[in-house]
Write a protein that holds these residues in place. Sequence first.
Motif, PDB file in Angstrom:
ATOM      1  N   SER A   1       0.821  -1.217   0.000  1.00  0.00           N
ATOM      2  CA  SER A   1       0.000   0.000   0.000  1.00  0.00           C
ATOM      3  C   SER A   1       0.854   1.266   0.000  1.00  0.00           C
ATOM      4  O   SER A   1       0.449   2.299  -0.543  1.00  0.00           O
TER       5      SER A   1
ATOM      6  N   SER B   1       0.191   4.012  -2.999  1.00  0.00           N
ATOM      7  CA  SER B   1      -0.212   5.386  -2.708  1.00  0.00           C
ATOM      8  C   SER B   1       0.723   6.405  -3.357  1.00  0.00           C
ATOM      9  O   SER B   1       0.352   7.564  -3.519  1.00  0.00           O
ATOM     10  N   ASN B   2       1.920   5.974  -3.719  1.00  0.00           N
ATOM     11  CA  ASN B   2       2.876   6.847  -4.413  1.00  0.00           C
ATOM     12  C   ASN B   2       3.661   6.001  -5.396  1.00  0.00           C
ATOM     13  O   ASN B   2       4.777   5.560  -5.106  1.00  0.00           O
TER      14      ASN B   2
END
Length: 487
Positions: free
Chosen positions: A321, A325-326
């Motif tokens: 995750s 997320s980036n």
Amino acid sequence: MCSASSASNDGLLKALNDSQRYLDIVHKAELSKHDAEWLIDTTVSNFANYYNSGFIEYRKSVAEAGDFAAVEWTGRGATFKDVLGREYIDCLGGFGLFNLGWTHPKVVGAVQAQLQKSPLPTQELLDPLRGMLAHLLAEITPGDIQYSFFVGSGTEAVEGAMKLAKLYTRKSGFIAAVRGFHGKTTGSLALTGKAIFRRPALPLHNNIYHVPYGDAEAVEQQLQVAREVGNDIAAVVMEPVQGEAGAIVPPDDFWPRLRQMCDEYEVLLIADEVQTGIGRTGKLWGVEHWNVAPDIITSAKALGGGVMPIGAFMSTPKIWSVLNSNPFIHTSTTGGNPLACAAAIAAINVTLEEGIVEQTAEKGDYFISHLKDIAARYSDIYTDITGKGLLIGQHFVNDDIGYAVASGLFKRGVLISGTLNNSRVIRVEPPLVITYQEIDTILNRLEDTLQELRTSASLFVADPAMPQALKEVTLAGESAIGGIAVA
């Protein structure tokens, strides 16, 4: 006196002519005797003058094979030929690259087909093969592993795994093993447990702690101390079977206890499967011998099917995750390119279709049992035979005994692995597609080597270049065998 620009132009003209000569060689399927001898001389000269002269000294038993050095040219399965047509059985397997042997036709065919379409990605559009390979790895990895990131080598995969662990846990420390090997870039080198590699590059990544491999109590003690003094540990990083250390198999309770301890202390468990993965130990993944699912797995070497370089680090949705997320926090321009992914897709297909893993378990049992028989008959030479599948270690009584065995086998047409740093253990790591007939040939040639060395001990004593320790062994009336130094 010529000007700098004219000298530069002369150099460029020479480079143009030399590059054309080299391309002519590349495009030739067969070499004449004249071309082969030219290529050998040129290769030795180029390595000595432009690459690394130390390789010539290190590879003496290869570089001084007869009148002309052995320079690799072509191969198929578990055999290869040098430029003069001399044939060898490959018992080194590129340190784990050639699980499927040399030039497996299905892997080569996949790369050739992709080459006609798109060899490298745009960097902006979605390249389909990267997604295909990630999907396949999610299907074949243990536990909840689902996501993958692709790189060009094993050390890059370990670097990525370390970074992922730090991003997810927000901790910086790692526990690794003495004599473990995880790569030679600075992050992975910090994990590597061999002073000869680490010391020249110190200081490295801090907050790294090494414990004896296979010692679960030592790992737990380190975790306890880290908790008490505030040395935050992000992950424990181990090889399922230590490769460069000499095919060292841990106690059966080691990996299950690592899993239990990592859960208890809230640190991640990273399995470095760069060498053990894709079937080498007789399981698809080494950790499967102990039914353990790590949090992060690294892979490389055999993942490219012996045709293309590719590595990967893989993990669960929860851990991944921080990358989802980036998606630009970790990138690679050439990692996971279409050619490498095509090779890896084909490698997975062949491994499953041809039952490579099951074959490896059976061949490994056969090979190990026969090596143990030999070791028992030469108990003054061998101390142990270790390993799983076709990652096998021959352990000798001292370092010097290493050189003569590998040298003797090479003269008999068997390439076996060695290292400059530790010839006490010589790895047996052939392609997994090796035949039983080829295994028997290797065993017979090993016997011949041992017998010749035993009966010609007086010749060794007369050799002033012979290592002193080996002279002492011979003078003491003990039989001696050896092999190229292997990691």
